[in-house]
Design an enzyme around this catalytic site. Structure first.
Site, PDB file in Angstrom:
ATOM      1  N   HIS A 199       2.329   7.245  -9.312  1.00  0.00           N
ATOM      2  CA  HIS A 199       1.129   6.661  -8.721  1.00  0.00           C
ATOM      3  C   HIS A 199       0.039   7.732  -8.676  1.00  0.00           C
ATOM      4  O   HIS A 199       0.331   8.925  -8.590  1.00  0.00           O
ATOM      5  CB  HIS A 199       1.387   6.167  -7.298  1.00  0.00           C
ATOM      6  CG  HIS A 199       2.302   4.994  -7.205  1.00  0.00           C
ATOM      7  ND1 HIS A 199       3.311   4.904  -6.269  1.00  0.00           N
ATOM      8  CD2 HIS A 199       2.365   3.862  -7.941  1.00  0.00           C
ATOM      9  CE1 HIS A 199       3.957   3.758  -6.429  1.00  0.00           C
ATOM     10  NE2 HIS A 199       3.416   3.120  -7.434  1.00  0.00           N
TER      11      HIS A 199
ATOM     12  N   GLU B 189       0.051  -1.954  -8.138  1.00  0.00           N
ATOM     13  CA  GLU B 189       0.840  -1.179  -7.169  1.00  0.00           C
ATOM     14  C   GLU B 189       0.054  -0.859  -5.899  1.00  0.00           C
ATOM     15  O   GLU B 189       0.433   0.015  -5.126  1.00  0.00           O
ATOM     16  CB  GLU B 189       1.339   0.102  -7.835  1.00  0.00           C
ATOM     17  CG  GLU B 189       2.158  -0.147  -9.094  1.00  0.00           C
ATOM     18  CD  GLU B 189       3.661  -0.195  -8.870  1.00  0.00           C
ATOM     19  OE1 GLU B 189       4.154   0.556  -8.025  1.00  0.00           O
ATOM     20  OE2 GLU B 189       4.340  -0.986  -9.549  1.00  0.00           O
TER      21      GLU B 189
ATOM     22  N   CYS C  13       2.278   7.919   1.121  1.00  0.00           N
ATOM     23  CA  CYS C  13       3.013   6.720   0.692  1.00  0.00           C
ATOM     24  C   CYS C  13       3.355   5.829   1.877  1.00  0.00           C
ATOM     25  O   CYS C  13       3.425   4.603   1.749  1.00  0.00           O
ATOM     26  CB  CYS C  13       4.308   7.112  -0.018  1.00  0.00           C
ATOM     27  SG  CYS C  13       4.096   7.710  -1.705  1.00  0.00           S
TER      28      CYS C  13
END
Length: 420
Positions: free
Chosen positions: A232, A164, A350
């Site tokens: 995350h 990711e 993000c």
């Protein structure tokens, strides 16, 4: 001698931004599924954040939205936009590439064996709506960082090993241009939500980037954090230069991890936020750790660029006030409004990919200036849909409007190579 600087590349929020609730384990995404989204407002909030960062004296870049809906991906599933099931159609339309922290993992030149900045595009294979991002991301990174004397851009780690990107990667160093210790955070499957970062993928990235074993750490994210909605690592921890800022419940074997950090980087300043001051639930709801922890110019210390939700969460803001009053490394709090991104599960961190490089080595079309941001904001104002409901994704007019809007943005940024 070239000057290496940290450049934050933000993803421009695309015109198909919508709330379809596609991201299992992302509490905000699930809670807002089916609500009206506001793509125009979302993109303008993101542009305003970039303008704010430039005003702070930071170096800022950007990435274009990917082509959506992804017709080729639908074709590979043997369907068309008009015939696809609603969740497949929504996945094809997803604007999730806006969260540039998931674009790739970055190892700056001082860390790598060949003295180049290495980038491995994330495969994002755990979530269907993100799994088809990587070809478009790879094309964009190879354009922006095409100078092979300075950059090496790698294809993604193959499935089934989930990767990711930078959202599960941190780096400690004396300053951005010095060699550092890179920290790869992985999860383990189990519980009600999937662990998206696999240790096999993290190790493969470290090998591809030519990192030295004594300058790399692999650590497990806590099962408790994943189960609480920290899909995350950057939802519960962030690092910048010598500072590691993390929640008490971020890591599975915290003390062992901290001991390894201090062994490999003795200068580390570890700031652990106690759970009795900020609960894990408050940390995740406010996205306290999904802040940009940045070094301000002119020896002004570090700043946290936070979502406004952090200021509105009493326990979080109270803790942060105490933190900055303590006259430590973190000196400034900068709340920014990114509510449209937050409602889909992505805060300030993000939205950006951190790249340490010589800004002059980057394709200058991807470097932000106030004038460029003004031009992009004008395109957004005139062309981005004001609102989208999930059921509108079957509407032919929306398809045409979304594609025309993106094309106009590419034209104003002279990046028409990325049209398809």
């Amino acid at each position: 001698m070239t000057k290496l600087q940290e450049i934050n590349f933000d993803g421009i929020i695309g015109p198909s931004h919508n709330y379809a609730g596609l991201s299992l384990g992302n509490i905000a995404s699930s809670n807002n599924a089916g609500d009206a989204s506001y793509p125009r407002e979302a993109a303008l909030q993101g542009i305003a954040k970039m303008r704010h960062n430039i005003d702070l004296g930071l170096v800022q870049g950007f990435f274009m939205p990917l082509d959506r809906p992804n017709m080729a991906w639908l074709g590979s599933l043997g369907t068309k936009l008009t015939e696809a099931e609603p969740h497949i159609r929504a996945a094809a339309y997803s604007a999730s590439s806006m969260w540039a922290a998931n674009a790739a993992t970055i190892s700056p030149a001082p860390d790598s064996a060949d003295g180049r900045c290495h980038m491995t595009v994330a495969n994002l294979q755990t979530m269907p709506h993100r799994s088809h991002e990587w070809p478009g991301t790879l094309a964009q990174l190879r354009l922006a960082f095409g100078d092979q004397d300075h950059f090496a851009v790698h294809q993604p780690i193959p499935s089934p090993f989930g990767d990711e990107g930078a959202a599960n990667h941190m780096r400690l160093c004396g300053s951005h241009g010095e060699a550092g210790v890179e920290i790869f955070i992985y999860g383990k499957s189990g519980g009600r939500f999937p662990a998206r970062q696999h240790i096999e993928a993290s190790k493969a990235v470290a090998r591809k980037h030519g990192l030295q074993d004594d300058r790399v750490i692999f650590a497990q994210q806590s099962d408790k954090a994943i189960a609480a909605g920290a899909f995350h690592n950057d939802v519960v921890a962030v690092a910048n230069e010598q500072v590691l800022f993390a929640h008490e419940d971020a890591f599975e074997n915290r003390e062992e991890f901290y001991a390894e950090v201090r062994s490999k980087f003795p200068e580390a300043e570890i700031i652990t936020v106690p759970a009795d001051k900020v609960s894990l639930a408050d940390a995740i709801t406010s996205y306290l750790f999904n802040a940009q922890l940045v070094t301000l110019p002119e020896d002004s210390g570090m700043a946290l660029i936070l979502p406004t939700e952090a200021k509105e969460t009493e326990a979080v803001w109270s803790y942060l006030q105490e933190l900055v009053e303590g006259n430590g490394a973190i000196r400034k709090l900068c709340p920014v409004d990114v509510r449209q991104s937050m409602a889909n599960g992505g805060g300030p961190a993000c939205l950006r990919l951190r790249v340490v490089a010589d800004p002059n080595a980057v394709d200058q079309r991807f470097m932000a200036t106030p004038a460029k941001l003004d031009a992009m904001a004008e395109i957004v104002e005139q062309n981005w849909p004001k609102t989208i409901m999930p059921e509108q994704l079957a509407n032919a007019n929306l398809l045409e409007n979304v594609q025309k809007a993106r094309k106009k943005l590419l034209q104003v940024c002279t990046l028409t190579e990325l049209e398809s």
